[in-house]
Write an enzyme that holds these catalytic residues in place. Structure first.
Site, PDB file in Angstrom:
ATOM      1  N   ASN A 159       0.852  -1.189   0.000  1.00 32.37           N
ATOM      2  CA  ASN A 159       0.000   0.000   0.000  1.00 32.37           C
ATOM      3  C   ASN A 159       0.887   1.239   0.000  1.00 32.37           C
ATOM      4  OD1 ASN A 159      -1.856   2.077   0.515  1.00 32.37           O
ATOM      5  ND2 ASN A 159      -3.132   0.755   1.779  1.00 32.37           N
TER       6      ASN A 159
ATOM      7  N   CYS B 288      -5.241   1.006  -1.254  1.00 29.37           N
ATOM      8  CA  CYS B 288      -5.849  -0.294  -0.973  1.00 29.37           C
ATOM      9  C   CYS B 288      -7.002  -0.580  -1.929  1.00 29.37           C
ATOM     10  CB  CYS B 288      -6.310  -0.368   0.470  1.00 29.37           C
ATOM     11  SG  CYS B 288      -7.350   1.014   0.989  1.00 29.37           S
TER      12      CYS B 288
ATOM     13  N   HIS C 145     -10.994   1.474   4.390  1.00 33.70           N
ATOM     14  CA  HIS C 145     -10.010   0.522   3.868  1.00 33.70           C
ATOM     15  C   HIS C 145     -10.715  -0.458   2.938  1.00 33.70           C
ATOM     16  CE1 HIS C 145      -6.486  -1.966   3.682  1.00 33.70           C
ATOM     17  NE2 HIS C 145      -7.121  -3.009   4.197  1.00 33.70           N
TER      18      HIS C 145
ATOM     19  N   ASP D 253      -5.508  -8.626   1.608  1.00 24.43           N
ATOM     20  CA  ASP D 253      -5.530  -7.408   2.411  1.00 24.43           C
ATOM     21  C   ASP D 253      -4.172  -6.723   2.276  1.00 24.43           C
ATOM     22  OD1 ASP D 253      -5.963  -5.391   4.179  1.00 24.43           O
ATOM     23  OD2 ASP D 253      -6.400  -6.640   5.900  1.00 24.43           O
TER      24      ASP D 253
END
Length: 1106
Positions: A206, A211, A453, A470
């Site tokens: 990131n 994201c 997020h 993630d």
């Protein structure tokens, strides 16, 4: 009782999130007979399968006899061995509290990968009363590096002695519930976690707020047919920092073959983004559309041509069908994704039904059917086809009229693992192929409108399970995590849970975008990407870069073993035409091992110089206190065994490198061995000095050589030798100066001795031919320096700057010399003479590293100089740095410029697409008519073939018409804001010819998805009474100058203060709408290809330029 004791032991304490229970004086349950009830009350509710649930009691009969640390008896639960770890007098609690932990016994004795997930309750109670106890509970993943978990301050010592110890005896009960780890990462701390080893996939780094981009790229990467199409784009000669296609290919390759998280900096750089863009979060759907548009263009004429449409393109039909007569008006259009309502829809099926639901037009809302008049009708949308890969955008954000802002909808909305979409197809659609779709990806947003997020759940293959992507971490996911935890709303059964999970509140984490794949095409779309699918040039280039990176990594690891050396020779000194000994920036640098001996290194230098090792000697160059660099000490053969780093520390400890001057022997003996005069600290009478020569007529100074002087000799002793170095007659007069430092050059008294003149090793003496007073005056009259001191001062002040025209013409960039003592006017005088411009009209600009320009109306002080400006160290380096200045030649003088207002005007003729930008200067107290005269003087003519020859001046704010301006309006009425823009357009001929009293002039603007995201050129538009919508759209297209392809993507909407209503009926008439009464505008909804569309006018829009 004997227990194993370890001398070294690290205790892992339970997180402070868990709050211990207070001692219970009269509890309802016994820890012996009702331990399950105790556990039910204390433990968090979980969904994982329980492997075994047991209780163990440790009866301690002699508490005071226990050692400071003791492990209790081993017991088994769930196929694992456990024990209590007890610190009777506390673990670093200064004896105030008892510390108790649950320890996973097998962690120390079994294989390193051993672990167990367990919930546990620890109780301390009186032996005679199991209903009176102090209790704590927790849950943990027990493994080798965290084999114990518990409570350092379990119970205060005084409380233990008062309430629980009976005759020095106490009971410790441990209730353990071992649970099944469904995906291998339950309660994992993710320290030293290896995504590739566990899942076969790696994450994306990131950059700050990327994201949303990472989640989409992981979804697209796992859509293998898309990945193969990207690989088919020819990129052999592309630069990855400028080519989106190549950067995306490299990203996909690295995701497949590297073992660590992959960076996206190269890709975003190819987008044309900078650091600020990486910290701005954008909408996933919008980013996907902009990316796909860019790739679709790149795929034209390549083997990948049409791949985007083949994968993602569907078709839908909007219609109005009369109920009582046989009439239907319809229009078909392509789509790449479908936006579905969440509000009011319990699940995905309900959203689809809502999407195709028909609206009945009746009563006052009857439909005007051509040839039939007003009719009752049904209005709706139906799908004509669905693409193989279907992107569904769940409308989690909507405008709230009460709060006047966008809000996130966190309502529960369920979506299935598979769905049959055939019920939502039109009757005429091709249904020969199954329309059952399988869930392939879930893109999730956690947070609210202001930020949050993004992450993604993807099922990469038919057979494998779900993965959670993630950012830089990829972990296995359970079906519950994919579905239930992303439906939003309240979790099921939350209200009935006696001890709810900490996440049991209205969830702000929910699905935002769904990816479904046609079931019968899964094998084709998810077919593995093999080596044959990857371009060979890509593999070769990345392998070369990998080897290069590996080499740099090894060099970095060994960096501490090496240091740099710089070698200066007489030739370097003689080629120095500037200050000090020489310019060290031009010297080559060499890496040498720190532990190499001086003797070995000198032999290498001999080979490099082509000299016998005995015919030269190195001198160490040191930094003097006056910030000059000079030869200081010669290295001797006695130091041959010393390591180079030892020499550096001995002779130049403040430097990280070793700088050497190579002195060649002035003569050799019969054996060829060099003979050197005695010099250096051990031989103070002799010193090595360097001679420069200055020619005042050519304004040049350069090194001439070196010589040895004796401390007791008079300075005039060297005059004959210096004359020979300078090429002067023996009778020529000579002045000698000592160059002490750049700002201190002093004439020498030749009658003094060198000792009296304080001359030492490494000093520089500058010689020049003596001048008569007439010769000095003549040089000064030509602006030349008559003496060494004057010339050195000039060199110190000289800067060679790059001057860049503000219009960006690279062919007009040039270098010019300025002095730090020059004022603004002096710089512009010199610049004006060079470019042939009036210096009073030249405006200088600071040019940043990105060649942006910031005007400088004057240097910082009233009598400031360029030197004052140069103190801004981040723009300019040290002395003689190559800085930059931008410049532009104004149409007015600087004085007039400061008294006038500069206005950027965009002139539109003949269409809005034909924009001509000009800048005018009008008096701040002037009128719009003066602005119009200057625009005309700048060569802008409003005389198109079909134009009216009349002009309209209008002001805009945030791409919306603010007000029309009349010629007599003051200039001060023009909005002065970064959000504003002034336009002048030629009034369309249709407006001047309009005779209808009911014709009305309305405002039109462009927007992207949301009416707050305005863009492009707004304008005035004539609504003609009873004009059919088809004719109106043709006029709108003609006004905008858009091509048929671009216009086909435009949706025409009526925009009120809060919403936009699409006009979907082709025979709708704009004149039927009450524009003036409702104060509505006409909106043209389409993607802004410039990327400037934004929500608040200041936020950067989303664009991909590579």
């Amino acid at each position: 009782m004997t227990q194993e004791q370890n001398t070294e032991y690290e205790i892992k304490e339970l997180s402070n999130e868990l709050t211990p229970s207070q001692p219970v004086s009269q509890p309802e349950a016994s820890v012996i007979s009702e331990w399950k009830h105790v556990a039910e009350k204390e433990l968090l509710a979980i969904d994982e399968e329980v492997l075994e649930f047991k209780v163990f009691h440790w009866e301690i009969s002699d508490w005071n006899a226990l050692p400071d640390r003791i492990q209790g008896p081993v017991f088994e639960v769930g196929g694992h061995r456990w024990n209590v770890l007890l610190f009777p007098r506390g673990n670093n609690t200064q004896g105030e509290c008892v510390s108790i932990y649950l320890e996973y016994t097998d962690a120390k004795t079994g294989p390193p990968e051993n672990y167990a997930c367990a919930q546990f309750v620890i109780c301390v109670s009186r032996p005679s009363d199991p209903t009176a106890y102090s209790v704590h509970s927790g849950q943990h993943r027990f493994q080798a590096d965290e084999s114990d978990w518990g409570f350092t301050r379990f119970v205060e010592m005084q409380n233990l002695e008062t309430n629980y110890l009976e005759s020095n005896a106490v009971r410790i009960s441990v209730i353990v519930k071992v649970v099944k780890d469904p995906n291998g990462v339950l309660w994992h701390n993710f320290l030293n976690y290896d995504s590739k080893a566990v899942t076969g996939h790696v994450g994306l780094k990131n950059q700050g707020a990327t994201c949303y981009m990472n989640s989409l790229f992981q979804s697209l990467y796992c859509t293998n047919l898309f990945r193969k199409a990207v690989y088919q784009i020819p990129t052999e000669s592309d630069n990855p920092s400028k080519s989106v296609s190549l950067a995306l290919q490299r990203l996909f390759y690295n995701l497949q073959f590297t073992n660590s998280p992959v960076g996206t900096n190269e890709l975003t750089k190819s987008f044309g983004w900078d650091t600020l863009d990486a910290f701005m979060q954008h909408d996933v759907q919008e980013f996907n559309r902009v990316l796909q548009d860019n790739l679709e263009i790149k795929m034209k004429g390549t083997p990948a041509d049409g791949a985007i449409k083949k994968l993602f393109l569907g078709r839908m039909k909007s219609y109005i069908r009369c109920i009582n007569v046989n009439y239907e008006s319809s229009r078909s259009e392509d789509y790449y994704d479908i936006q579905l309502n969440v509000k009011g829809c319990a699940n995905l099926e309900a959203s689809f039904k809502d999407y195709i639901a028909e609206e009945v037009l009746e009563g006052d809302n009857k439909y005007m059917a051509e040839g039939y008049g007003l009719q009752d009708a049904k209005k709706g949308v139906i799908f004509e086809s669905f693409p193989p890969v279907l992107h569904l955008q769940l409308k989690r954000f909507e405008y709230n009229i009460m709060t006047d802002r966008m809000v996130k909808i966190n309502d529960r909305h369920e979506f299935p693992l598979s769905i049959d979409l055939e019920p939502y197809l039109s009757e005429s659609a091709d249904k020969s192929m199954s329309h059952e779709y399988c869930l392939h990806g879930v893109l999730v947003h956690s947070g609210d409108l202001g930020g949050g997020h993004y992450l993604a759940f993807v099922k990469p293959t038919k057979e494998d399970g779900w993965l959670k992507f993630d950012d830089d971490r990829v972990i296995p996911a359970t079906l519950k995590e994919v579905l239930e935890e992303n439906f939003g709303g309240e979790p099921i059964n939350a209200a009935n849970n006696p001890r709810p999970h900490p996440r049991n509140y209205k969830r702000y984490t929910n699905a935002y975008m769904l990816v479904y794949v046609r079931k019968c095409m899964l094998d084709e779309i998810l077919a593995p990407v093999t080596d044959s699918d990857i371009p060979k040039h890509l593999v070769q280039r990345l392998e070369e870069e990998r080897l290069s990176d590996e080499k740099r990594r090894r060099e970095k690891e060994q960096q501490h073993l090496y240091m740099e050396t710089m070698i200066a020779t007489d030739a370097d000194f003689e080629n120095n035409h500037g200050l000090d000994f020489l310019d060290f920036a031009v010297l080559p640098r060499f890496k040498v091992r720190k532990d190499q001996t001086y003797g070995a290194y000198k032999q290498e230098l001999a080979n490099q110089l082509g000299l016998p090792v005995s015919q030269f000697r190195p001198w160490v160059l040191v930094n003097r206190q006056n910030r000059t660099i000079r030869p200081d000490t010669p290295l001797t053969d006695e130091e041959a065994a010393s390591q180079l780093d030892e020499l550096r520390q001995r002779h130049s400890s403040t430097q990280t490198n070793l700088r050497l001057y190579i002195e060649k022997a002035p003569e050799v003996d019969k054996d060829g061995k060099g003979l050197f005069p005695l010099a250096g600290a051990k031989h103070p009478p002799y010193s090595l000095v360097f001679i420069k020569v200055f020619d005042p007529w050519t304004q040049d100074v350069h090194g001439a050589g070196h010589m040895y002087i004796h401390a007791d000799d008079k300075v005039d002793h060297i005059l004959p030798a210096v004359r020979r170095m300078a090429g002067l007659d023996e009778s020529a007069g000579l002045d000698l100066y000592e160059e002490i430092k750049p700002e201190m050059v002093e004439i020498m008294d030749v009658s003094k001795s060198f000792s009296q003149s304080e001359i030492q090793d490494g000093d520089i003496i500058v010689a020049q031919k003596s001048l008569t007073a007439q010769e000095a005056e003549e040089l000064q009259s030509k602006g030349l320096s008559p003496t060494v001191a004057d010339f050195m001062n000039y060199l110190r002040q000289r800067r060679v700057l790059q001057f860049i025209p503000k219009d960006g013409d690279v062919n007009s960039i040039f270098d010019m010399e300025v002095l730090t003592t020059m004022t603004y006017d002096m710089v512009t005088q010199r610049l004006g003479a060079k470019i042939g411009a009036d210096p009073n009209k030249i405006m200088l600009h600071l040019a940043t590293t990105k060649d942006d320009f910031k005007p400088i109306t004057r240097f910082p002080l009233p009598h400031g100089t360029y030197g004052d400006l140069e103190k801004d160290a981040y723009r300019f380096g040290g002395d003689n740095s190559l800085g930059k200045l931008g410049f532009e030649v104004l149409d007015v003088s600087l004085t007039e410029f400061e008294n006038n207002r500069q206005i950027k005007v965009i002139c539109l003729t003949p269409t809005l697409a034909d924009a001509h930008e000009t800048v005018v200067f009008v008096p701040k107290n002037g009128r719009v008519s003066e602005l119009l005269r200057q625009v005309e003087a700048n060569g802008i003519k409003f005389q198109s073939e079909h134009g009216s020859r009349q002009v309209r001046v209008y002001d805009t704010v945030s791409h919306k018409v603010s007000r029309a301006l009349m010629p007599n309006d003051p200039v001060s009425a023009i909005t002065d804001s970064p959000m504003s823009q002034l336009y002048i357009e030629e009034v369309p001929l249709e407006e001047t010819k309009s005779t209808g009293d009911e014709d009305v002039l309305i405002n039109v603007f462009h927007f992207q998805r949301d009416i707050t995201r305005s863009h492009s050129v707004p304008f005035k538009f004539l609504v003609i009474k009873d004009e059919p919508m088809d004719d109106t759209k043709r006029r709108l297209q003609a006004r905008t100058g858009m091509s048929d392809k671009d216009w086909a993507k435009v949706k025409t909407c009526i925009v009120s203060q809060y919403s936009a209503t699409p006009i979907e009926e082709d025979d709708f008439k704009l004149s039927d709408h009450q524009w003036q009464k409702l104060d509505d505008t006409l909106g043209l909804e389409h993607i802004d290809k410039t990327g400037r569309a934004n929500r608040n006018g200041t936020e950067r829009g989303l664009t991909i330029r590579g």
